[in-house]
Design a protein around this motif. Sequence first.
Motif: not given
Length: 268
Positions: A27, A110, A136, A186, A188
């Motif tokens: 990330i 996130n 996220m 999940s 990104i």
Amino acid sequence: MSELYQHRARKRFGQNFLHDAGVIHRILRAIHARPGEHLLEIGPGQGALTEGLLGSGARLDVIELDQDLVPLLKMRFGLDPNFNLHQGDALKFDFSSLAGGEDKLRVVGNLPYNISTPLIFHLLEHAGVIADMHFMLQKEVVERLAAEPGGGDWGRLSIMVQYHCRVEHLFNVGPGAFNPPPKVDSAIVRLVPHAVLPHPAKDHRLLERVVREAFNQRRKTLRNTLKQLLPAAAIEAAGVDGGLRPEQLDLAAFVRLADQLALQTSPE
Ligand code: SAM
């Protein structure tokens, strides 16, 4: 994480803390923060991303709702002159107050999944002061953000976000990267506000209205769902076939419908 401090993850704050070093690194690499930049992290939690973001030498504001996390965040990062903590609700935060002139914000987080959609809509109101956003989110939400016309994922969220931003689905993250693990996958996403809107509407609030109305009953034809807003002739004047269903229309067509509505409400 300091052994002196044990924080129990709270469901009502959407707390799923990242603990997978590989995912955190990936990330941070996607964000690629640099010295001199101004970042804003929403929901730093226990600091999983915060540490790497500050390590880049960038200026970092963070907004955290959970008061119980404030002492821990201050203890970990409070001495860094680039670190600035705001305790409060990101949904009510005036993002424009942090940026000025050339100083555009890079927003990261996130995000707590329970507020991610309203939060993105709130951020879009400040798109002019935002350089880019990395979030996220639930994978299903990222698929809707990045959707193209014609499929079931294409809807209000895709259209309103793509009106303002370029959307990139970067990579997926499984539940095991979090503590506690969420029940869903999940992903990104990168959102980059357009410097110049590719399909500017006369009034973006009318675009929102048309899109909301059209997708209220997504199986019906536009002629049916929009009849309270636009007569069949206005739909035709927008160059749109009223016999289509909303998911078959691209952003440009919705903007043309919104501009027809603008003509109806304030004839030139
Ligand atoms: N960034 C941390 C990480 O990756 O481990 C925490 C992520 S956790 C999914 C979401 C964080 O957002 C939590 O720290 C939670 O307390 C915070 N939060 C929840 N609602 C918020 C809100 N309305 N405004 C700001 N922060 C919020």
